[in-house]
Design a protein around this motif. Structure first.
Motif, PDB file in Angstrom:
ATOM      1  N   ASN A   2       0.792  -1.225   0.153  1.00  0.00           N
ATOM      2  CA  ASN A   2      -0.020  -0.101  -0.081  1.00  0.00           C
ATOM      3  C   ASN A   2       0.908   1.211  -0.066  1.00  0.00           C
ATOM      4  O   ASN A   2       1.905   1.335   0.749  1.00  0.00           O
ATOM      5  N   GLU A   5       0.072   3.842   4.489  1.00  0.00           N
ATOM      6  CA  GLU A   5      -0.422   2.913   5.593  1.00  0.00           C
ATOM      7  C   GLU A   5      -0.332   3.834   7.172  1.00  0.00           C
ATOM      8  O   GLU A   5       0.915   4.142   7.377  1.00  0.00           O
ATOM      9  N   ASN A  24      -6.649   3.359  11.519  1.00  0.00           N
ATOM     10  CA  ASN A  24      -5.917   2.591  10.852  1.00  0.00           C
ATOM     11  C   ASN A  24      -6.575   2.421   9.428  1.00  0.00           C
ATOM     12  O   ASN A  24      -7.858   2.641   9.215  1.00  0.00           O
ATOM     13  N   THR A  26      -5.440   2.041   4.890  1.00  0.00           N
ATOM     14  CA  THR A  26      -4.362   2.170   3.986  1.00  0.00           C
ATOM     15  C   THR A  26      -5.040   2.741   2.706  1.00  0.00           C
ATOM     16  O   THR A  26      -6.130   2.743   2.548  1.00  0.00           O
ATOM     17  N   GLU A  28      -4.083   2.945  -1.708  1.00  0.00           N
ATOM     18  CA  GLU A  28      -3.366   2.357  -2.743  1.00  0.00           C
ATOM     19  C   GLU A  28      -3.061   3.344  -3.778  1.00  0.00           C
ATOM     20  O   GLU A  28      -3.574   4.457  -3.840  1.00  0.00           O
TER      21      GLU A  28
END
Ligand SMILES: Nc1ncnc2c1ncn2[C@@H]1O[C@H](COP(=O)(O)OP(=O)(O)O)[C@@H](O)[C@H]1O
Ligand SMILES: [Mg+2]
Length: 250
Positions: A2, A5, A24, A26, A28
């Motif tokens: 990713n 993050e 939390n 992520t 791309e």
């Protein structure tokens, strides 16, 4: 891997305000992510961690595996941020000077700086305004100038904090058009807004933040029906029960 993050990110302001709790997330490369939440939910605080303007109390933020805390200079070059208050972002006496500020700080050669500045001013449609004082520009032009200054740094990610603030309809359209161009050019986009109406039909993903916690994260069509529960206004067409799904990118 990713591109972005974020692991267990927590942040507390000096006055004790707990602004982010165990974030939390992520992202791309190339994604177009909208983050929505009511005022005070933590959007700006979160974005300021992505380029090292704030340091986590706990947890980590990494860009392509590099911890933002370990290399904040690199993070600031790779993650450009368009502030909500565009006046705060203006540093130059002219449009051109404003755009070259970032590349000059990167220590690039004169020719490269000029080439980049000319290219990005064309990209955002401000070439003919290059000698004007930035404060004479309209709100929409100022936002395009901020985008130009960031593009001149050749970032991989651009973060827009409430990009439609103080813009009239044509300003909104022009900024949206810029965003879509950047997205199609492969730049990763994160957009914070409490106003989903304008942008959600282009997004790959919708993340909802509430009281400093991420409460939903997924395809816009899956998350949109839940937004009002978290104090975010639903796009009109949806509220009226019209079928908007075919308009959504995802
Ligand atoms: N400089 C600051 N000092 C103390 N608290 C702050 C400061 N900036 C923001 N906050 C608080 O942190 C929380 C998150 O704010 P913010 O990230 O600005 O939310 P949003 O961008 O979603 O409106 C809110 O409770 C806000 O009042
Ligand atoms: Mg904010």
């Amino acid at each position: 891997m990713n591109m972005i993050e974020v692991v267990d990110l927590c942040y507390r302001f000096a006055d004790g305000t707990q602004a982010l709790t165990e974030i939390n997330m992520t992202v791309e490369r190339g994604e177009f992510v909208v983050m929505a939440g009511p005022n005070g939910s933590g959007k700006t605080t979160f974005f300021r961690h992505l380029n090292g303007l704030l340091s986590p109390a706990r947890g980590t933020v990494t860009i392509d595996g590099v911890d933002v805390q370990h290399d904040p200079v690199l993070a600031r070059q790779r993650v450009g941020m368009v502030f909500q208050d565009v006046d705060m972002q203006i540093v130059g006496e002219t449009v051109y000077d404003d755009v070259i500020f970032g590349p000059e700080n990167l220590g690039l050669g004169r020719n490269e700086i000029e080439r980049r500045a000319n290219d990005v001013l064309i990209m955002v449609g401000l070439s003919d305004q290059r000698d004007r004082h930035p404060h004479q520009l309209s709100q929409g032009e100022k936002r395009r100038l901020a985008i130009a200054g960031i593009l001149a740094m050749q970032p991989d990610v651009i973060v827009f904090d409430e990009p439609f603030t103080h813009l009239d309809d044509s300003g909104v359209c022009i900024v949206l058009e810029q965003m879509l161009k950047l997205h199609h050019g492969g730049i990763t986009l994160l957009v914070a807004t409490h106003d989903l109406e304008k942008v959600i039909c282009y997004a790959d993903r919708l993340v909802l933040i509430n009281a400093g916690r991420i409460v939903e994260d997924g395809l816009p069509k899956m998350i949109l029906p839940k937004v009002e529960k978290y104090g975010v206004r639903m796009p009109c067409a949806l509220r009226m029960g019209k079928e908007v799904w075919p308009w959504l990118a995802h």
